[in-house]
Design an enzyme around this catalytic site. Structure first.
Site, PDB file in Angstrom:
ATOM      1  N   LYS A  92     -16.920 -23.723  45.239  1.00 35.19           N
ATOM      2  CA  LYS A  92     -16.037 -22.758  44.569  1.00 35.19           C
ATOM      3  C   LYS A  92     -16.786 -22.039  43.444  1.00 35.19           C
ATOM      4  O   LYS A  92     -16.733 -20.815  43.334  1.00 35.19           O
ATOM      5  CB  LYS A  92     -14.819 -23.489  43.983  1.00 35.19           C
ATOM      6  CG  LYS A  92     -14.005 -22.648  43.006  1.00 35.19           C
ATOM      7  CD  LYS A  92     -12.805 -23.388  42.475  1.00 35.19           C
ATOM      8  CE  LYS A  92     -13.010 -24.082  41.154  1.00 35.19           C
ATOM      9  NZ  LYS A  92     -13.122 -23.234  39.978  1.00 35.19           N
ATOM     10  N   ASN A  93     -17.489 -22.824  42.635  1.00 36.14           N
ATOM     11  CA  ASN A  93     -18.105 -22.238  41.440  1.00 36.14           C
ATOM     12  C   ASN A  93     -19.363 -21.416  41.738  1.00 36.14           C
ATOM     13  O   ASN A  93     -19.928 -20.807  40.831  1.00 36.14           O
ATOM     14  CB  ASN A  93     -18.397 -23.327  40.398  1.00 36.14           C
ATOM     15  CG  ASN A  93     -17.117 -23.846  39.773  1.00 36.14           C
ATOM     16  OD1 ASN A  93     -16.039 -23.288  39.998  1.00 36.14           O
ATOM     17  ND2 ASN A  93     -17.217 -24.904  38.985  1.00 36.14           N
ATOM     18  N   CYS A 103      -7.381 -22.681  34.244  1.00 33.05           N
ATOM     19  CA  CYS A 103      -6.988 -24.021  33.798  1.00 33.05           C
ATOM     20  C   CYS A 103      -6.883 -24.060  32.280  1.00 33.05           C
ATOM     21  O   CYS A 103      -7.738 -23.543  31.578  1.00 33.05           O
ATOM     22  CB  CYS A 103      -8.046 -25.042  34.216  1.00 33.05           C
ATOM     23  SG  CYS A 103      -7.953 -25.529  35.936  1.00 33.05           S
ATOM     24  N   ARG A 156     -11.222 -22.210  25.496  1.00 32.66           N
ATOM     25  CA  ARG A 156     -12.120 -21.460  26.375  1.00 32.66           C
ATOM     26  C   ARG A 156     -12.354 -20.024  25.912  1.00 32.66           C
ATOM     27  O   ARG A 156     -11.948 -19.061  26.558  1.00 32.66           O
ATOM     28  CB  ARG A 156     -11.593 -21.487  27.807  1.00 32.66           C
ATOM     29  CG  ARG A 156     -11.455 -22.892  28.325  1.00 32.66           C
ATOM     30  CD  ARG A 156     -11.098 -22.938  29.771  1.00 32.66           C
ATOM     31  NE  ARG A 156     -12.260 -22.922  30.627  1.00 32.66           N
ATOM     32  CZ  ARG A 156     -12.208 -23.100  31.934  1.00 32.66           C
ATOM     33  NH1 ARG A 156     -11.075 -23.295  32.525  1.00 32.66           N
ATOM     34  NH2 ARG A 156     -13.289 -23.083  32.654  1.00 32.66           N
ATOM     35  N   ASP A 196     -16.382 -31.569  35.406  1.00 35.22           N
ATOM     36  CA  ASP A 196     -15.469 -31.402  36.535  1.00 35.22           C
ATOM     37  C   ASP A 196     -15.289 -32.688  37.350  1.00 35.22           C
ATOM     38  O   ASP A 196     -14.502 -32.706  38.295  1.00 35.22           O
ATOM     39  CB  ASP A 196     -15.963 -30.270  37.463  1.00 35.22           C
ATOM     40  CG  ASP A 196     -15.671 -28.898  36.879  1.00 35.22           C
ATOM     41  OD1 ASP A 196     -14.950 -28.814  35.875  1.00 35.22           O
ATOM     42  OD2 ASP A 196     -16.178 -27.906  37.435  1.00 35.22           O
ATOM     43  N   ARG A 198      -6.283 -24.277  44.274  1.00 32.40           N
ATOM     44  CA  ARG A 198      -7.255 -23.343  43.699  1.00 32.40           C
ATOM     45  C   ARG A 198      -8.675 -23.783  44.035  1.00 32.40           C
ATOM     46  O   ARG A 198      -9.562 -22.941  44.146  1.00 32.40           O
ATOM     47  CB  ARG A 198      -7.104 -23.304  42.164  1.00 32.40           C
ATOM     48  CG  ARG A 198      -5.875 -22.570  41.675  1.00 32.40           C
ATOM     49  CD  ARG A 198      -5.947 -22.391  40.170  1.00 32.40           C
ATOM     50  NE  ARG A 198      -7.321 -22.144  39.790  1.00 32.40           N
ATOM     51  CZ  ARG A 198      -7.928 -22.678  38.750  1.00 32.40           C
ATOM     52  NH1 ARG A 198      -7.272 -23.468  37.943  1.00 32.40           N
ATOM     53  NH2 ARG A 198      -9.185 -22.404  38.486  1.00 32.40           N
TER      54      ARG A 198
HETATM   55  C1  UD1 Z   1     -17.462 -23.235  34.592  1.00 32.11           C
HETATM   56  C2  UD1 Z   1     -16.799 -23.773  35.847  1.00 32.11           C
HETATM   57  C3  UD1 Z   1     -15.879 -24.955  35.493  1.00 32.11           C
HETATM   58  C4  UD1 Z   1     -16.652 -26.000  34.710  1.00 32.11           C
HETATM   59  C5  UD1 Z   1     -17.386 -25.384  33.531  1.00 32.11           C
HETATM   60  C6  UD1 Z   1     -18.314 -26.362  32.809  1.00 32.11           C
HETATM   61  C7  UD1 Z   1     -16.650 -21.804  37.241  1.00 32.11           C
HETATM   62  C8  UD1 Z   1     -15.788 -20.788  37.897  1.00 32.11           C
HETATM   63  N1  UD1 Z   1     -16.031 -22.704  36.459  1.00 32.11           N
HETATM   64  O1  UD1 Z   1     -16.418 -22.761  33.743  1.00 32.11           O
HETATM   65  O2  UD1 Z   1     -15.392 -25.499  36.716  1.00 32.11           O
HETATM   66  O3  UD1 Z   1     -15.764 -26.970  34.211  1.00 32.11           O
HETATM   67  O4  UD1 Z   1     -18.202 -24.274  33.969  1.00 32.11           O
HETATM   68  O5  UD1 Z   1     -19.200 -26.927  33.699  1.00 32.11           O
HETATM   69  O6  UD1 Z   1     -17.849 -21.845  37.442  1.00 32.11           O
HETATM   70  N2  UD1 Z   1     -17.580 -21.446  25.626  1.00 32.11           N
HETATM   71  C9  UD1 Z   1     -17.628 -20.792  24.428  1.00 32.11           C
HETATM   72  N3  UD1 Z   1     -17.764 -19.430  24.420  1.00 32.11           N
HETATM   73  C10 UD1 Z   1     -17.893 -18.711  25.578  1.00 32.11           C
HETATM   74  C11 UD1 Z   1     -17.852 -19.392  26.812  1.00 32.11           C
HETATM   75  C12 UD1 Z   1     -17.689 -20.768  26.804  1.00 32.11           C
HETATM   76  O7  UD1 Z   1     -17.515 -21.404  23.371  1.00 32.11           O
HETATM   77  O8  UD1 Z   1     -18.018 -17.490  25.511  1.00 32.11           O
HETATM   78  C13 UD1 Z   1     -17.387 -22.909  25.643  1.00 32.11           C
HETATM   79  C14 UD1 Z   1     -16.080 -23.309  26.344  1.00 32.11           C
HETATM   80  O9  UD1 Z   1     -14.993 -23.233  25.471  1.00 32.11           O
HETATM   81  C15 UD1 Z   1     -16.383 -24.716  26.771  1.00 32.11           C
HETATM   82  C16 UD1 Z   1     -17.879 -24.662  27.069  1.00 32.11           C
HETATM   83  O10 UD1 Z   1     -18.380 -23.495  26.440  1.00 32.11           O
HETATM   84  O11 UD1 Z   1     -16.134 -25.609  25.721  1.00 32.11           O
HETATM   85  C17 UD1 Z   1     -18.226 -24.640  28.537  1.00 32.11           C
HETATM   86  O12 UD1 Z   1     -17.623 -23.527  29.148  1.00 32.11           O
HETATM   87  P1  UD1 Z   1     -18.336 -22.709  30.315  1.00 32.11           P
HETATM   88  O13 UD1 Z   1     -19.618 -23.370  30.678  1.00 32.11           O
HETATM   89  O14 UD1 Z   1     -18.355 -21.283  29.932  1.00 32.11           O
HETATM   90  O15 UD1 Z   1     -17.300 -22.913  31.483  1.00 32.11           O
HETATM   91  P2  UD1 Z   1     -16.773 -21.826  32.497  1.00 32.11           P
HETATM   92  O16 UD1 Z   1     -17.869 -20.908  32.874  1.00 32.11           O
HETATM   93  O17 UD1 Z   1     -15.492 -21.271  32.020  1.00 32.11           O
END
Ligand code: UD1
Length: 416
Positions: free
Chosen positions: A22-23, A117, A122, A305, A397
């Site tokens: 998915k990711n 989620c 986030r 995850d 999802r």
């Molecule tokens: C992706 C995955 C999700 C997984 C996560 C962490 C997809 C579609 N989803 O989510 O399944 O759980 O990686 O492995 O690939 N953060 C910030 N600022 C930002 C962006 C993120 O502070 O601009 C923080 C988030 O709040 C969180 C951490 O970084 O605490 C990790 O988030 P991130 O790696 O961005 O996760 P996603 O890309 O949303």
């Protein structure tokens, strides 16, 4: 509203084939907006999130065709819309990944703040930091975000946290920026490598994906390609825990074992026997599950995850385990649901202390997020009675055909 019913299961046995990730599929589908020729994606998992991102692509003017099972053809030559509709955006956080491609392809993009989620606040500050560094102007008002740039110019960007989404979004924005972009403290997840491989097939010049420093040399335009999505390491891990929790014997097929090292290591610590053989992994559950401690980390650490699924396993272990969640600040919503099933878990900040119990009992529970839903299915497999799981749209999802796959292994699980 549909529910999934899970009966107490005998030890699961047999083979299960893992679907495409998915990711990986979601960012690669978003990146398909960058190419001007036909793109064929293979091994795309059949998931609600994939449907949503395909709707997003269509709404932007891309032609999306579902060919054979798992094959999608996309042509983005004539994309003409730079705004992502709120209804689609609110359904899935990953819709935000179209911002990078639209910014570099059309010079502008506008969307509402992402949904998905509810596992923490986030934020998207790191995505925006990257866009700004490339020269975009960001405009945030009334829940909408716009990014605009007449031209994007490469720069050196340091991510304060190795965010997966920010690394992907910035990489996609930078592929057609002028000059060179370097992303430091980049996420190193296998899905980042898959995205970079795909973009390079389209004609991009990306080096270093999979390390903490990614170099992107901007190119004028991107074309088409055929690409197979890598196997889903989280789905693989979930089935491995299913073998462990039911004391079964499962061969998980279509896996890249180097992607699931922490899961293999922790299952071995818990007493399971694991045999790796090419793209297959056999997991034989232990009679007594040992308590192990876990700390979630960005890749190559233990994946957040897989945290909820491991918590179900630790709930029926012999002893006390501590699970520390360092990636998301609010990813323990499954704890209350597991407690309803008789688990003994205490939360202290970012730590969960799990005292293993002899057995769990069925209860009506809710899938509070995607992986929490998977954790409840796993707990249901070893609970006395029939576990009734609500809010299963979260499970749909991210899990391709979960009932059919688990049923084939000998469990009784069905939808009502
Ligand atoms: C992706 C995955 C999700 C997984 C996560 C962490 C997809 C579609 N989803 O989510 O399944 O759980 O990686 O492995 O690939 N953060 C910030 N600022 C930002 C962006 C993120 O502070 O601009 C923080 C988030 O709040 C969180 C951490 O970084 O605490 C990790 O988030 P991130 O790696 O961005 O996760 P996603 O890309 O949303």
């Amino acid at each position: 509203m549909n529910k999934i019913m899970v009966e107490k299961s005998p030890p699961l046995r047999g083979n299960v084939r893992i679907s495409g990730a998915k990711n990986s599929a979601l960012p690669i589908l978003a990146a398909s907006l960058l190419g001007t020729e036909d793109i064929i994606l293979e091994d795309v998992p059949k998931l609600k999130d994939v449907e949503v991102i395909c709707e997003v692509l269509s709404s932007l003017g891309a032609k999306v065709e579902f060919l054979d099972k798992g094959i999608i053809k996309i042509n983005s030559k004539d994309i003409n819309n730079y705004e992502t509709p709120y209804e689609l955006m609110s359904k899935m956080r990953a819709s935000f990944l179209v911002m990078g491609p639209l910014l570099t392809r059309l010079g502008k993009t506008k969307t509402s703040l992402p949904g998905g989620c509810a596992i923490g606040t986030r934020p998207i500050d790191l995505h925006l930091k990257g866009f700004r560094a490339l020269g975009a102007e960001i405009d945030v008002d009334h829940g909408n975000i716009g990014a605009y740039a007449d031209r994007l110019v490469g720069d050196r960007i340091y991510l304060d946290f190795p965010s997966v989404g920010a690394t992907e979004n910035i990489m996609m924005a930078a592929v057609m920026a002028e000059g060179e972009t370097i992303i430091d403290n980049a996420a190193m997840e296998p899905e980042i490598v898959d995205l970079a491989n795909f973009l390079n097939k389209l004609g991009a010049d990306i080096k270093g994906a999979g390390t903490s420093s990614i170099r992107i040399k901007g190119v004028k335009e991107l074309g088409g390609a055929t690409h197979s999505i890598i196997p889903d390491r989280i789905e693989a891990g979930t089935f491995m825990v299913a073998a462990a929790i039911t004391k079964g014997d499962i061969v998980v097929e279509n896996v890249i074992t180097s992607h699931i090292k922490p899961v293999i290591a922790k299952l071995r610590e818990a007493g399971c026997q694991i045999y790796e053989n090419g793209d297959k992994v056999r997991v034989i559950g232990a009679d007594e599950i040992k308590a192990v401690d876990i700390k979630t980390l960005p890749y190559p650490g233990f994946p957040t995850d897989m945290q909820a699924q491991f918590m179900s396993l630790m709930s029926v272990s012999q002893g006390t385990s501590v699970i520390i969640e360092t990636v998301f600040e609010n990813r323990f919503m499954h704890v209350d649901e597991l407690k309803r099933m008789g688990a003994d878990i205490k939360i202290d900040g970012r730590s969960a202390i799990i005292q293993g119990v002899d057995s769990l009992m069925s209860a009506p529970v809710k899938a509070t997020d995607l992986r929490a839903g998977a954790a409840l299915v796993l707990a249901g497999l070893v609970s006395d009675g029939v576990t009734e799981i609500g809010d299963i749209y979260h499970i749909d999802r991210g899990y391709d055909n979960i009932e059919e796959k688990i049923t084939k292994l000998g469990a009784k699980i069905y939808r009502v």
